[in-house]
Design a protein around this motif. Structure first.
Motif, mmCIF file in Angstrom:
data_model
loop_
_atom_site.group_PDB
_atom_site.id
_atom_site.type_symbol
_atom_site.label_atom_id
_atom_site.label_comp_id
_atom_site.label_asym_id
_atom_site.label_seq_id
_atom_site.Cartn_x
_atom_site.Cartn_y
_atom_site.Cartn_z
ATOM 1 N N LEU A 125 6.076 -10.625 6.567
ATOM 2 C CA LEU A 125 4.906 -9.761 6.417
ATOM 3 C C LEU A 125 4.090 -10.164 5.194
ATOM 4 O O LEU A 125 2.858 -10.180 5.226
ATOM 5 C CB LEU A 125 5.339 -8.299 6.297
ATOM 6 N N TYR A 126 4.771 -10.488 4.096
ATOM 7 C CA TYR A 126 4.049 -10.932 2.907
ATOM 8 C C TYR A 126 3.338 -12.257 3.163
ATOM 9 O O TYR A 126 2.192 -12.450 2.745
ATOM 10 C CB TYR A 126 5.019 -11.082 1.737
ATOM 11 N N GLU A 127 4.022 -13.174 3.829
ATOM 12 C CA GLU A 127 3.413 -14.490 4.071
ATOM 13 C C GLU A 127 2.230 -14.397 5.024
ATOM 14 O O GLU A 127 1.270 -15.166 4.899
ATOM 15 C CB GLU A 127 4.475 -15.439 4.641
ATOM 16 N N SER A 128 2.289 -13.467 5.972
ATOM 17 C CA SER A 128 1.173 -13.311 6.907
ATOM 18 C C SER A 128 0.019 -12.505 6.319
ATOM 19 O O SER A 128 -1.058 -12.447 6.919
ATOM 20 C CB SER A 128 1.661 -12.639 8.198
ATOM 21 N N GLY A 129 0.238 -11.863 5.171
ATOM 22 C CA GLY A 129 -0.814 -11.092 4.527
ATOM 23 C C GLY A 129 -0.965 -9.675 5.028
ATOM 24 O O GLY A 129 -1.888 -8.980 4.615
ATOM 25 N N LYS A 130 -0.060 -9.216 5.892
ATOM 26 C CA LYS A 130 -0.206 -7.858 6.428
ATOM 27 C C LYS A 130 0.026 -6.799 5.365
ATOM 28 O O LYS A 130 -0.559 -5.710 5.438
ATOM 29 C CB LYS A 130 0.766 -7.652 7.590
ATOM 30 N N LEU A 131 0.868 -7.082 4.369
ATOM 31 C CA LEU A 131 1.114 -6.111 3.311
ATOM 32 C C LEU A 131 0.046 -6.138 2.235
ATOM 33 O O LEU A 131 0.018 -5.289 1.358
ATOM 34 C CB LEU A 131 2.485 -6.365 2.672
ATOM 35 N N GLU A 132 -0.835 -7.126 2.282
ATOM 36 C CA GLU A 132 -1.906 -7.230 1.296
ATOM 37 C C GLU A 132 -3.219 -6.662 1.803
ATOM 38 O O GLU A 132 -4.181 -6.551 1.054
ATOM 39 C CB GLU A 132 -2.116 -8.702 0.900
ATOM 40 N N GLU A 133 -3.277 -6.324 3.106
ATOM 41 C CA GLU A 133 -4.520 -5.807 3.664
ATOM 42 C C GLU A 133 -4.781 -4.392 3.171
ATOM 43 O O GLU A 133 -3.862 -3.635 2.870
ATOM 44 C CB GLU A 133 -4.449 -5.817 5.194
ATOM 45 N N GLU A 134 -6.029 -4.037 3.088
ATOM 46 C CA GLU A 134 -6.418 -2.708 2.607
ATOM 47 C C GLU A 134 -6.387 -1.702 3.753
ATOM 48 O O GLU A 134 -7.385 -1.158 4.170
ATOM 49 C CB GLU A 134 -7.813 -2.773 1.988
ATOM 50 N N SER A 135 -5.211 -1.485 4.277
ATOM 51 C CA SER A 135 -5.070 -0.546 5.400
ATOM 52 C C SER A 135 -4.434 0.762 4.971
ATOM 53 O O SER A 135 -4.031 1.554 5.809
ATOM 54 C CB SER A 135 -4.209 -1.190 6.499
ATOM 55 N N GLY A 136 -4.323 0.970 3.646
ATOM 56 C CA GLY A 136 -3.738 2.208 3.156
ATOM 57 C C GLY A 136 -2.247 2.082 2.957
ATOM 58 O O GLY A 136 -1.593 1.175 3.474
ATOM 59 N N SER A 137 -1.706 3.012 2.196
ATOM 60 C CA SER A 137 -0.283 2.957 1.867
ATOM 61 C C SER A 137 0.595 3.590 2.932
ATOM 62 O O SER A 137 1.805 3.648 2.768
ATOM 63 C CB SER A 137 -0.048 3.678 0.531
ATOM 64 N N GLU A 138 0.015 4.074 4.026
ATOM 65 C CA GLU A 138 0.794 4.729 5.059
ATOM 66 C C GLU A 138 0.993 3.833 6.283
ATOM 67 O O GLU A 138 1.430 4.319 7.327
ATOM 68 C CB GLU A 138 0.096 6.030 5.498
ATOM 69 N N SER A 139 0.680 2.560 6.185
ATOM 70 C CA SER A 139 0.864 1.676 7.328
ATOM 71 C C SER A 139 2.353 1.474 7.581
ATOM 72 O O SER A 139 3.197 1.612 6.699
ATOM 73 C CB SER A 139 0.187 0.331 7.080
ATOM 74 N N GLN A 140 2.676 1.119 8.810
ATOM 75 C CA GLN A 140 4.076 0.943 9.208
ATOM 76 C C GLN A 140 4.739 -0.158 8.402
ATOM 77 O O GLN A 140 5.912 -0.052 8.022
ATOM 78 C CB GLN A 140 4.140 0.628 10.702
ATOM 79 N N GLU A 141 4.006 -1.240 8.115
ATOM 80 C CA GLU A 141 4.593 -2.352 7.375
ATOM 81 C C GLU A 141 4.968 -1.944 5.964
ATOM 82 O O GLU A 141 6.021 -2.331 5.449
ATOM 83 C CB GLU A 141 3.618 -3.541 7.347
ATOM 84 N N VAL A 142 4.101 -1.156 5.309
ATOM 85 C CA VAL A 142 4.386 -0.712 3.940
ATOM 86 C C VAL A 142 5.602 0.209 3.920
ATOM 87 O O VAL A 142 6.470 0.105 3.032
ATOM 88 C CB VAL A 142 3.154 -0.004 3.341
ATOM 89 N N LEU A 143 5.703 1.105 4.888
ATOM 90 C CA LEU A 143 6.846 2.001 4.952
ATOM 91 C C LEU A 143 8.142 1.238 5.186
ATOM 92 O O LEU A 143 9.178 1.542 4.573
ATOM 93 C CB LEU A 143 6.639 3.029 6.062
ATOM 94 N N GLU A 144 8.098 0.236 6.046
ATOM 95 C CA GLU A 144 9.297 -0.557 6.288
ATOM 96 C C GLU A 144 9.689 -1.337 5.042
ATOM 97 O O GLU A 144 10.889 -1.468 4.738
ATOM 98 C CB GLU A 144 9.058 -1.508 7.460
ATOM 99 N N ASP A 145 8.723 -1.841 4.330
ATOM 100 C CA ASP A 145 9.013 -2.552 3.086
ATOM 101 C C ASP A 145 9.720 -1.636 2.089
ATOM 102 O O ASP A 145 10.728 -2.006 1.472
ATOM 103 C CB ASP A 145 7.703 -3.085 2.494
ATOM 104 N N MET A 146 9.243 -0.414 1.935
ATOM 105 C CA MET A 146 9.858 0.522 1.002
ATOM 106 C C MET A 146 11.263 0.914 1.459
ATOM 107 O O MET A 146 12.188 1.040 0.637
ATOM 108 C CB MET A 146 8.972 1.767 0.861
ATOM 109 N N LEU A 147 11.447 1.121 2.753
ATOM 110 C CA LEU A 147 12.769 1.483 3.256
ATOM 111 C C LEU A 147 13.779 0.370 3.035
ATOM 112 O O LEU A 147 14.937 0.627 2.680
ATOM 113 C CB LEU A 147 12.689 1.819 4.745
ATOM 114 N N VAL A 148 13.378 -0.876 3.231
ATOM 115 C CA VAL A 148 14.295 -1.995 3.010
ATOM 116 C C VAL A 148 14.676 -2.086 1.539
ATOM 117 O O VAL A 148 15.846 -2.343 1.201
ATOM 118 C CB VAL A 148 13.653 -3.309 3.504
ATOM 119 N N ARG A 149 13.720 -1.871 0.642
ATOM 120 C CA ARG A 149 14.034 -1.885 -0.793
ATOM 121 C C ARG A 149 15.033 -0.779 -1.140
ATOM 122 O O ARG A 149 16.001 -1.004 -1.869
ATOM 123 C CB ARG A 149 12.754 -1.720 -1.605
#
Length: 390
Positions: A125-149
C-alpha cells in the motif's frame, strides 16, 4: 463473522435504526468471542494452579480461540491481549511444559506467518501510494495499517512476557494499552538474559525459530515503536538461541542483516538509532567468534573501509579477555562503519553544508568600561549638538 470491534477506536459508527439480523448475529459472535477471551484471562489471574492443572488446557484454548483460519486482525488482538498474555504471565513454572510451551508452539508460527503477510500488504500500500493519497484518515487502507501496527505491538508484548518476564502490571486496562501504544512503549532498560520459560521456548524446535524470526522481522517492519520493542528482545533471544545451538550460519547473517536493515529504515529516530547500533554491535560481537563469515555482512556495506573492519575485529578480539561491555571507542568505530546505512529524515537528505572561510577577526576589548563617561571616546555628548542650528 465478527467484522467489527466495538472497543476499538477504529470501529465505524453504528447506523441509525434497529440493527439488521446479519448485524445482530455479528454483534453476538463478537460479544461471545470477547467474553470468552476475558473469561480466560480472568481465570488465569484468579484460579491459579487449579486452572493450570486441568488436563488439556493448552489444546482447549488453541482449539477455541486460534483454530479458525485467517482470523481478522482485531480478533487476534483480543486473543493476544485478553487471553494469551494473562495465561503466560500467571503460568506457574511447574506447568511451563504442559501449558505455556504448547500455547507458544501453536501461536508463534501462526503469528509470524500472519504478521509477515499483513506487513507485506501494508508495504505494498505504501509503495503504490494509496496511504499517501488525501482520502481522509477513515479510508480502509489507513484503518488496516493502524490495526496491523497495534496487532504487532500486542504480539511483542506476549513475547516479552514469555521471554523476559515483562515488568508490566498484572491488570492491563484498555486506557493503559492505548497510552502505551501512543507513548512509544516504555523506557525500561533492556534485559540481558531470558527467563526460564524463555530459554525453554527458544530451545524448542517449533516455537524457538518462530519466536526468533518474529523478533528479527519486527525490527524491519515499518513501525518504529514495534522496532524499538523488538530491539529490547532481540539480543537476549539471540544469546539464548546461540547457546542452545539453534542458530546456523545463515541465521547469523540474517540476524545481523536485519539489524542493519532496521538501522537504515528507523535510524532517523534518535531512540531507535541508539538501540539498533548497540544491538548490531552486540550481535556482531557475539556471532563473530562462532561464525567468522558474518563479517561479510559488514563488508557488503557500500564504501566501507577495510581498515576500519580490521580495527573493529582487533578491538573485539582484545575485548574477549576482559568483561564484555560496549566502550565508546567500539561504538564510535561501528557507527563510522555503518554511517552510510543510517537512515535520515527527509528534511536532512538534501541538506547542503555551507562553509564560510577566512572570516575577519573580531576584536573584543578585554575590560569593558562601566559607563559611557569612562569610555576612551567619551560620552559623545558634544555630537548631540554638532548639527544644531546656531
Amino acid at each position: 463473522m465478527g467484522v467489527r470491534d466495538t472497543d476499538s477506536p477504529l470501529a465505524p459508527p453504528a447506523p441509525p435504526g434497529p440493527p439488521a439480523p446479519q448485524e445482530r448475529m455479528q454483534n453476538f459472535l463478537h460479544t461471545l468471542h470477547e467474553n470468552v477471551c476475558q473469561l480466560v484471562g480472568a481465570a488465569a489471574a484468579s484460579l491459579g494452579r487449579e486452572l493450570y492443572g486441568a488436563q488439556g488446557l493448552a489444546r482447549a484454548v488453541c482449539d477455541a480461540l486460534l483454530a479458525a483460519p485467517r482470523l481478522p486482525d482485531h480478533w487476534l488482538r483480543r486473543v493476544l491481549r485478553s487471553a494469551l498474555r494473562p495465561l503466560l504471565l500467571h503460568c506457574p513454572p511447574a506447568t511451563y511444559r504442559d501449558v505455556a510451551l504448547p500455547l507458544l508452539r501453536h501461536a508463534a508460527p501462526l503469528m509470524v506467518v500472519h504478521l509477515s503477510q499483513r506487513w507485506e500488504y501494508v508495504t505494498s500500500l505504501y509503495e503504490s501510494g494509496k496511504l499517501e493519497e488525501e482520502s481522509g484518515s477513515e479510508s480502509q487502507e489507513v484503518l488496516e495499517d493502524m490495526l496491523v501496527r497495534h496487532l504487532t505491538r500486542e504480539h511483542l508484548e506476549v513475547l516479552k512476557v514469555s521471554l523476559v518476564e515483562g515488568t508490566v502490571s498484572t491488570e492491563y486496562s484498555n486506557v493503559e494499552m492505548e497510552e502505551d501504544i501512543c507513548g512509544g512503549g516504555g523506557g525500561s532498560r533492556a534485559p540481558d538474559h531470558v527467563s526460564e520459560l524463555g530459554a525453554m521456548v527458544l530451545a524448542d524446535p517449533v516455537a524457538g525459530p518462530a519466536v526468533l524470526h518474529t523478533i528479527l522481522r519486527a525490527l524491519t517492519w515499518n513501525d518504529s515503536t514495534s522496532s524499538l520493542r523488538a530491539c529490547a528482545l532481540a539480543m537476549p533471544a539471540l544469546r539464548s538461541a546461540l547457546a542452545s545451538g539453534a542458530v546456523g550460519a545463515a541465521d547469523a547473517d540474517g540476524a545481523l542483516a536485519a539489524a542493519l536493515h532496521a538501522l537504515r529504515l528507523h535510524g532517523q529516530h534518535d531512540a531507535n538509532q541508539a538501540a539498533l547500533l548497540a544491538l548490531a554491535l552486540q550481535a556482531y560481537e557475539a556471532l563473530r567468534p562462532v561464525f567468522p563469515g558474518v563479517s561479510c555482512v559488514l563488508a557488503a556495506i557500500p564504501d566501507v573501509d577495510a581498515a576500519d573492519l580490521r580495527r573493529l575485529d582487533d578491538k573485539l578480539a582484545a575485548a574477549n579477555t576482559r568483561p564484555a561491555k560496549l566502550d565508546k571507542s567500539k561504538r564510535d568505530l561501528f557507527k563510522k562503519i555503518t554511517s552510510k546505512l543510517i537512515g535520515r529524515n527527509v528534511g536532512q537528505l538534501f541538506k547542503k553544508e555551507v562553509f564560510i572561510l577566512d572570516l575577519p577577526t573580531m576584536h573584543v576589548p578585554k575590560d569593558k568600561p562601566r559607563n559611557a563617561v569612562d569610555a576612551p571616546e567619551g560620552a559623545g555628548i558634544d555630537n548631540l549638538f554638532a548639527n544644531a542650528p546656531t
